[in-house]
Every structure is written in C-alpha cells, then in structure tokens.
Write a protein that holds these residues in place. Structure first.
Motif, short mmCIF file in Angstrom:
data_model
loop_
_atom_site.label_atom_id
_atom_site.label_comp_id
_atom_site.label_asym_id
_atom_site.label_seq_id
_atom_site.Cartn_x
_atom_site.Cartn_y
_atom_site.Cartn_z
N PHE A 18 -102.46 4.15 -16.69
CA PHE A 18 -103.38 5.26 -16.85
C PHE A 18 -102.78 6.52 -16.24
O PHE A 18 -101.89 6.48 -15.40
CB PHE A 18 -104.71 4.95 -16.17
CG PHE A 18 -104.70 5.16 -14.68
CD1 PHE A 18 -105.26 6.31 -14.12
CD2 PHE A 18 -104.10 4.23 -13.83
CE1 PHE A 18 -105.23 6.51 -12.74
CE2 PHE A 18 -104.07 4.43 -12.46
CZ PHE A 18 -104.63 5.57 -11.91
N PHE A 19 -103.32 7.67 -16.68
CA PHE A 19 -102.98 8.94 -16.04
C PHE A 19 -104.21 9.79 -15.75
O PHE A 19 -104.14 10.74 -14.98
CB PHE A 19 -101.97 9.75 -16.87
CG PHE A 19 -102.41 10.06 -18.27
CD1 PHE A 19 -103.24 11.13 -18.54
CD2 PHE A 19 -101.97 9.28 -19.33
CE1 PHE A 19 -103.65 11.42 -19.83
CE2 PHE A 19 -102.35 9.56 -20.62
CZ PHE A 19 -103.20 10.63 -20.89
N ASP A 20 -105.34 9.45 -16.37
CA ASP A 20 -106.55 10.25 -16.18
C ASP A 20 -107.74 9.37 -16.52
O ASP A 20 -108.23 9.39 -17.64
CB ASP A 20 -106.49 11.50 -17.07
CG ASP A 20 -107.70 12.42 -16.85
OD1 ASP A 20 -108.45 12.18 -15.89
OD2 ASP A 20 -107.87 13.35 -17.65
N ASP A 21 -108.22 8.60 -15.55
CA ASP A 21 -109.27 7.64 -15.84
C ASP A 21 -110.11 7.38 -14.58
O ASP A 21 -110.01 6.32 -13.95
CB ASP A 21 -108.66 6.33 -16.34
CG ASP A 21 -109.71 5.38 -16.91
OD1 ASP A 21 -110.92 5.62 -16.69
OD2 ASP A 21 -109.33 4.38 -17.56
N PRO A 22 -110.95 8.33 -14.18
CA PRO A 22 -111.77 8.12 -12.99
C PRO A 22 -112.73 6.95 -13.14
O PRO A 22 -113.03 6.26 -12.16
CB PRO A 22 -112.52 9.45 -12.84
CG PRO A 22 -112.46 10.10 -14.18
CD PRO A 22 -111.16 9.66 -14.78
N HIS A 23 -113.21 6.70 -14.36
CA HIS A 23 -114.12 5.57 -14.57
C HIS A 23 -113.40 4.25 -14.28
O HIS A 23 -113.94 3.37 -13.60
CB HIS A 23 -114.64 5.56 -16.01
CG HIS A 23 -115.50 4.38 -16.34
ND1 HIS A 23 -116.81 4.29 -15.95
CD2 HIS A 23 -115.21 3.22 -16.98
CE1 HIS A 23 -117.32 3.13 -16.36
NE2 HIS A 23 -116.36 2.47 -16.98
N GLY A 24 -112.19 4.10 -14.79
CA GLY A 24 -111.43 2.89 -14.52
C GLY A 24 -111.17 2.70 -13.04
O GLY A 24 -111.26 1.57 -12.52
N ASN B 159 -113.94 1.24 -11.14
CA ASN B 159 -114.13 -0.19 -11.42
C ASN B 159 -112.85 -0.98 -11.17
O ASN B 159 -112.63 -2.03 -11.79
CB ASN B 159 -114.58 -0.36 -12.88
CG ASN B 159 -115.98 0.17 -13.11
OD1 ASN B 159 -116.96 -0.52 -12.88
ND2 ASN B 159 -116.06 1.41 -13.57
N LEU B 160 -112.05 -0.50 -10.26
CA LEU B 160 -110.75 -1.12 -10.00
C LEU B 160 -110.87 -2.57 -9.56
O LEU B 160 -110.04 -3.41 -9.92
CB LEU B 160 -109.99 -0.30 -8.95
CG LEU B 160 -108.53 -0.67 -8.71
CD1 LEU B 160 -107.71 -0.48 -9.98
CD2 LEU B 160 -107.95 0.18 -7.58
N ASP B 161 -111.93 -2.90 -8.80
CA ASP B 161 -112.08 -4.27 -8.34
C ASP B 161 -112.23 -5.25 -9.50
O ASP B 161 -111.82 -6.41 -9.40
CB ASP B 161 -113.30 -4.39 -7.42
CG ASP B 161 -113.05 -3.77 -6.05
OD1 ASP B 161 -111.88 -3.48 -5.74
OD2 ASP B 161 -114.04 -3.56 -5.32
N ALA B 162 -112.82 -4.79 -10.60
CA ALA B 162 -113.01 -5.66 -11.77
C ALA B 162 -111.74 -5.79 -12.60
O ALA B 162 -111.67 -6.66 -13.49
CB ALA B 162 -114.14 -5.12 -12.64
N ILE B 163 -110.75 -4.94 -12.34
CA ILE B 163 -109.48 -5.00 -13.05
C ILE B 163 -108.44 -5.69 -12.20
O ILE B 163 -107.73 -6.59 -12.67
CB ILE B 163 -108.99 -3.57 -13.41
CG1 ILE B 163 -110.04 -2.84 -14.24
CG2 ILE B 163 -107.65 -3.61 -14.15
CD1 ILE B 163 -109.80 -1.34 -14.37
N GLY B 164 -108.34 -5.28 -10.96
CA GLY B 164 -107.33 -5.79 -10.05
C GLY B 164 -106.28 -4.74 -9.77
O GLY B 164 -105.56 -4.33 -10.69
#
Length: 410
Positions: A333-339, A342-347
């Motif tokens: 990513f380069f511009d994804d505040p939503h992601g 939710n970083l804990d759900a991605i890892g």
C-alpha cells in the motif's frame, strides 16, 4: 514522528531508456526489436480499462511523442507513465517525449536524488514498455525474439539499473517468458544466480490467454521460485486488463477499483492448493492497497469451513485460507488509512510500503509525510516493520536495506 525509518519501496517504476534492447539484442534483431521512434499522435483513448493509442503519419498534425515500436505494436510514452512533478490538475492522458518527463523516471543519478527528497532508501521497480509482467513479449508473434528481449531487459535491470551507480539502492525485479513455464523457470534460476529475488507474474493469467493458477502448467515456474527464494510479484494491471464495469466506463471507475484484480487473484491462489504443494512460495500484490483484505480472508475461511465439500477444494486446500495468507501473501500500500486501522486483521508481518514513483498516484515527494499521518497510531517497531523491515526480510536485502549485488550506499 521524530525519527522516521528510511523507506524501502516495493513498488516503483522504471521508464526504460531507448537503448535497452538496441544495445543488447544480436545485430540481426536490432531492427526488429523494441526501438524508439518520434512521431505524431493521431488519437489516444483509455475507456473501459482499455488503452488505445494511434500513431499519426510522418508530418501529420498532432503532438509529437516518443513511441516504442515492436512488431505491430505502437506504444507512446504517456504522462501517466511519469506524472511526478506535475500538479494533479495538469496530469492528463497525453503522449510525451523523454524530454517532457522527470529525468528520474529513466536515469539513475536523478532517480537517487528524487529518492532522497522522498525519504526513500531503496526501491523495487516494475517495467513500463514490457508492461507489468512482461506480457508485451508474451503477446508478440516471434517468441524466439521475445525470449531474447526478456533476457536483454533482465540484463539491463541487473547490470545497469541496479548496477554500481545505484549504490545498492535499486532492487532488481525480473520478467520471464510467460508463454513457456520451463523457460520461465530457467530465467528465474539464471537471475537468482546473480542475486535477483523477485519476479513479475500476472495477477490473472487467463486474461493473457495463459493457463490459470488452478492447473499444473505453472509448476516448473513455481518450483523454481520456491527453490531459489524468488518472490512472485503481481502488479495491478498485470493481466493487460484493468478492472472496469463497462466498455464505456470512464477511467475514474477503474482507478477507484484498481484493487479488484488483486482481490480476485488472491482468492485464486488461496483456493488453488499451490501453497500446500509449494510451502516455501511467497507472493506479493503491488499497488493493490490492503483495506479489502480482512473481509476476503474472513469470507474465504467461512467458505473453506462450510462449503469445501462441494466447493472443489476439499482435497487440495488443506490449510485454512487465513493461515495460508499469513505464511505466503504480502499486501502492498501507499495510501490506505482504512487498511492501517485494521492492521490487526491483516497482520503487520504481511504488509509492505510503496511510493509508486513516478506514476500519477504516487505520493512523491510526500511519502514520508503520508506515512507519518496514516501510521501515527502505530508503535515505532510496527512502523519500522511496515516501511522497511518486512521488505528487507522478504527480498533478502542487507540489514541496512540494500541489495547486496549493487554495492554500498555512499
């Protein structure tokens, strides 16, 4: 942040200089291989995810542009190839010459200077003329010449773009002859022998008329990647088809849903059984962003748990999809505040940072500022992991974040 880590960008781009193939092809092929011709632009459209330029006759009206000419292909350089340094409102679909682009697009000294401005230490660059997985040569008629073009590009990438002048700051990314998995495997091994640890691949090969990842056709290529520790890198658009909804949809539609092919591709891989068969494989999705990943993983797990008996995966997908993702897949990513929220759900271990220089979406020259704004809620160790640590580990860089084949940073 008082002290922000130097960025290792896993998705930037090179605009190939005119000499790449002319300097490296055998003499008998130079008039047939890719070459630059300056000619007028007659017409150019980008509608429904399809890019359609038409070269004008010599002396005809129309803006002059530099065109790549190869077999029946006529492909101009465009402002979308290299938009950095231009105000967003001035970035339009137009054909340009090398003189009209920022020199860092194609020249290493200027690229390193632009990286310094942007707080970027090292960068992995995808191709422009070969397209994002080298499909220009796969779609060509003469595959003997196409193979020579693939090898010439990789030699230029390793020896020049990532050569001594780059001071270890450019990370090589190879292309392969996708029309033959055995030849692709051989090219992976040839480049791995000189330190290359990443290779381009198509997000959805059937869109290129190639076998899907659900077949065994790709096994020689996958085996070579696993055995050499080569990361399979898939960029949005590497299926020669950007997502769109209709033939007349404006580019803004596709630009909003650029992640869609990555989404479809990741589900393909998770449900293919390839990760169970090749447990050392690693794949990454460039420019796909990460905000969509949590839902897809949750849904894939539900399907695997409840529907695999009739879903065609019970005998080949032996591990929960979210676990496969954690072991094998990286989102970029380069511009994804939503992601990031939710970083804990991605890892955090499965996320990489990029700047997309010199494209119109690039955060240059504010990539550090954008990262600081969007990562302000994260602890320093996690920020370090996202912007450089994961990339260093995945791509086999030195602890300092450099490619070992390219010397040290001056």
């Amino acid at each position: 942040m008082e002290s922000f880590p130097w960025i290792v960008s896993v998705d930037d781009h090179t605009v190939e200089p005119p000499h790449v193939w002319q300097d490296r092809l055998p003499a008998k092929y130079r008039e047939l291989g890719p070459r630059i011709v300056r000619a007028p632009l007659a017409e150019m459209t980008f509608v429904g995810g399809r890019f359609s330029p038409r070269m004008g006759a010599p002396g005809s009206d129309g803006p002059l542009a530099d065109w790549w000419v190869y077999e029946d292909l006529r492909r101009p350089l465009t402002r979308l190839d290299t938009a950095v340094g231009y105000p967003r409102e001035e970035v339009r679909l137009e054909a340009i010459t090398y003189e009209q682009m920022r020199p860092g697009s194609f020249s290493i000294p200027e690229r390193l200077a632009d990286m310094d401005i942007n707080h970027v230490q090292s960068a992995l660059c995808f191709p422009t003329f070969p397209r994002f997985c080298g499909q220009t040569f796969t779609e060509a008629k003469d595959h003997e010449l196409g193979l020579l073009c693939v090898r010439a590009y990789n030699d230029w990438m390793v020896e020049e773009w990532c050569g001594p002048a780059a001071q270890g700051r450019m990370i090589p990314l190879a292309i392969v002859p996708l029309w033959d998995a055995e030849l692709a495997a051989a090219e992976v091994r040839r480049n791995a022998a000189r330190g290359v640890r990443a290779v381009c691949f198509s997000e959805i090969p059937p869109h290129l008329g190639l076998p899907s990842i659900h077949t065994d056709d790709w096994d020689p290529f996958l085996r070579a990647c696993e055995e050499t520790g080569t990361v399979i890198s898939m960029h949005i658009g590497s299926s020669s088809r950007m997502p769109s909804t209709s033939a007349d949809a404006p580019p803004a539609v596709g630009s909003t849903i650029t992640f869609a092919n990555c989404c479809f591709s990741m589900v393909d891989w998770l449900m293919s059984g390839k990760f169970d068969r090749f447990p050392g494989l690693k794949i990454m999705y460039a420019e796909g962003q990460i905000g969509w990943i949590p839902y897809i993983l949750a849904r894939a797990d539900v399907v695997w748990e409840e529907n695999r008996a009739w879903g065609g995966v019970a005998d080949k997908v032996l591990t929960r999809p979210s676990e496969l993702f954690a072991r094998h897949v990286y989102g970029c990513f380069f511009d994804d505040p939503h992601g990031l929220r939710n970083l804990d759900a991605i890892g955090a271990a499965n996320v990489l940072y990029e700047t997309d220089y010199p494209h119109s979406d690039s955060t240059w020259p504010r990539s550090r500022e954008v990262a600081e704004e969007q990562m302000g809620h994260l602890g320093a160790p996690v920020v370090e992991q996202l912007v450089r640590g994961n990339a260093i580990e995945l791509l086999g860089l030195t602890p300092e974040g450099l490619w070992a084949g390219g010397g040290g940073r001056g």
